[in-house]
Design an enzyme around this catalytic site. Sequence first.
Site, PDB file in Angstrom:
ATOM      1  N   HIS A 188      47.813 118.574  10.567  1.00 32.57           N
ATOM      2  CA  HIS A 188      48.489 119.187   9.425  1.00 32.57           C
ATOM      3  C   HIS A 188      49.853 118.543   9.227  1.00 32.57           C
ATOM      4  CE1 HIS A 188      45.632 122.074   8.200  1.00 32.57           C
ATOM      5  NE2 HIS A 188      45.580 122.674   9.361  1.00 32.57           N
TER       6      HIS A 188
ATOM      7  N   LYS B 187      49.172 133.564   2.477  1.00 30.96           N
ATOM      8  CA  LYS B 187      49.613 133.087   1.161  1.00 30.96           C
ATOM      9  C   LYS B 187      48.992 133.935   0.048  1.00 30.96           C
ATOM     10  CE  LYS B 187      49.329 128.953  -1.708  1.00 30.96           C
ATOM     11  NZ  LYS B 187      48.056 129.035  -2.385  1.00 30.96           N
TER      12      LYS B 187
END
Length: 879
Positions: free
Chosen positions: A138, A545
């Site tokens: 990531h 999120k």
Amino acid sequence: MTQEYSTLRNNISMLGRFLGETINDAQGEDILELIENIRKLSRNSRAGDDKARQALLDTLGSISNENIIPVARAFSQFLNLTNIAEQYQTISREHSLAQSSSQSLSELFKRLKEQNASVEEVHKTVEKLLIELVLTAHPTETTRRSLIHKHIEINKCLSKLEHHDLTEKERNIIERLLLRLIAEAWHTNEIRTVRPTPFDEAKWGFAMLENSLWQAVPEFLRQLNETAREFLGYDLPVGLKPVRISSWMGGDRDGNPFVTAQITKKVLYFARWKAADLFLQDISKLADELSMMKCSDEFRDKYGEHLEPYRFVVKNLRNQLTATLAYFDDHLSNRTPRVSESEIILEDNQLWEPLYDCYQSLIQCGMRIIANGSLLDILHRISCFGVTLSQMDIRQESTRHTDAIAEIMRYIGLGDYSQWMEDDKQAFLIRELSSRRPLIPQNWTPSPETKEILDTCKVIAQQKQGVIACYVISMARSASDVLAVHLLLKEAGVPYHIPVVPLFETLEDLDAAEKVMTQLFNVGWYRGVINNRQMVMIGYSDSAKDAGMMAASWAQYRAQEALVNLTEKLGIELTLFHGRGGTIGRGGAPAHAALLSQPPRSLKNGLRVTEQGEMIRFKLGLPAVAVETFDLYASAILEANLLPPPEPKPEWRTIMDELSTISCDIYRGVVRGDKDFVPYFRSATPEQELSKLPLGSRPAKRNPNGGVESLRAIPWIFAWMQNRLMLPAWLGAGAAIRQVIEQGKGDIIHKMCENWPFFSTRIGMLEMVFSKSDTWLSQQYDQRLVKKELWYLGENLRKQLEDDIQTVLSLSHQSELMSDLPWIADSIALRNIYTDPLNLLQVELLHRFRENPEQVNPDVEQALMITITGIAAGMRNTG
């Protein structure tokens, strides 16, 4: 603790002094004086001096373009040096002597002994221990590999300086080396000039395996065995595999068009090449060591009569590994292999069996101390890493598989599969999975997108069983998503079962996880192939999120609990795979606390967890740090299984349901409901500029033209961390708690804090986030970068943040954040002095950058990138 903290401060001071000398030599006294003046103003500003605060703003607001790079670099590099000193302190001799961590394995075993825990139960639980770390690429690792290597060497110097018997000459030599390393770092560009490819990312991961985990795993297993011997009175079996390493590097193609089937194949070849290289080094040393002449009769019968029997066996392995290295080197260089597959090592047992025979023979001949030396370490490495170095996960988004099957269906005239009802999809997939005839016509030419999916499945089919750990389906929503992947693997000719892992990510998908898995388990064909074993991945990033931290956390907990209950009822062995990150908005928390806050029985089949981005370096980057990380993980898993946390009381569940609903409504009301939110977000954070930073190979957005919903969870969190509002990690949580307390339920909330690890960990995570946030700095971003008509949004959010801080303090009965962890509070206070100038400089640079984006001064762009990496270093957990 005071002496230990004093040593840490002294190390930071020494590194800072050497950095100052380097800057003076490289840039001159005037620049050093400017930097020192900014540092003093920042320190005084933090101490509450309003004049110093204004002077700091004026100085950084008027800084010339030619001075911005050295100033930004100075504060950024100091924060990197602080991180090195802090990382070293956790493994220093002084730290080890100062405290025996209550979270360590040895302390856990002491507690188990005091509580008269069943030795048999402990024995059984230790032998089932499994820590599987999945390394991912990531894009939050902002530090270049060139600098990471220098940082490791600086760490080694600090270790040498800790010896109190050094002569003055020896100390001077080490300090000169330190100064040189800091100078090398200063004269190295900290910003990558090109975005890394997926192959570069994989090489970074394998370098970390080689430089740290290769040493750490055998060392941890030795410590684990010594602890078991001390407290349980027995040695662990040599073939025990409590640690496994897997990787997404080269296998994770979700949203990354650069990870192709060819890249996956290349990374798999490279992993085998690197494994052969590392084992060859080990085996060559072992050949020097095993010069003994005596062996057991069984060993002689199997390998023949030789003067030095062990060397004979080991040298044969050395020849095979040399051939293996050449074979994969040829493949990587696109040459015809010089050796055949029959001459090389392709499976773990080809290494394990002869070496284990050596081990047993040495023990039978009274040479246990020799058997338990380097040979045992190599056996442990074979168990953990194998001849593939790590297993690889393949990950792809669910709709890509649906689209591929839909394209096949259209070609053979069976309609539009993507529009079918779920029951019809399942019926079709089960029928095809049970059929012996192929579905895909031989001469069919698929679209490039579908060809890529099919090619990936073919690469999997070419691998031996165990090379690919599992196939993860992101955004999994239905049973057909899982069955579709099984069908594609069957069509590619995969001759064995590969675990197909649904990843449940959004709030709605987490809530539906039990229903989806029930449907799957009701399919006879499916139950037949999984052999009563199932892995399910829980997504932390996208759920937070989607719904905010509090609602996401409770949905994750409930989903895990429901899946544990379902699989226990059906007699299926469940492994939960946790997609955690380094930040609170992505499920990050101190490892021990996070694991003990999991639902009861959710860790009984071990832990599988992603280690992401910069957290790989912080937690695993040095052998001693990695050993400590393994120790903490092992201790937490064993404690969770032997001394499980309490089941939540019905009234706690009711409160969590209320908190979840209220916090989700507040979060979505701001992020989705306010039409001004997206333009505010884009102005108040460096979100758009972040895409220019060549961090990882994966694009920041799933859809380049989309809004916040298309932005990946990592850059979403990274952007808010930069402007110190830290919004994804707290929005909605504190306000929801406040509302519930105002309804007269404060006593229940306090009891949850005191008695329920799940809830107390969430409050602790909030406290950590609040201690790193800063409303004044966030306001500077607004006033300089945001249109006035949008200021109300920032003002409302900052007011909410301040109210939330007071709410959390009322729960912890403290007057200041982090009062119970003073060394963390001190660390944050020290970092703020260096991070504040970077934040204020970033505001100024963003203003200059956006004034004329078509003609940006290269120094402004470079300095802006440095502030981004510097703030990331200051905050520690970035994305």
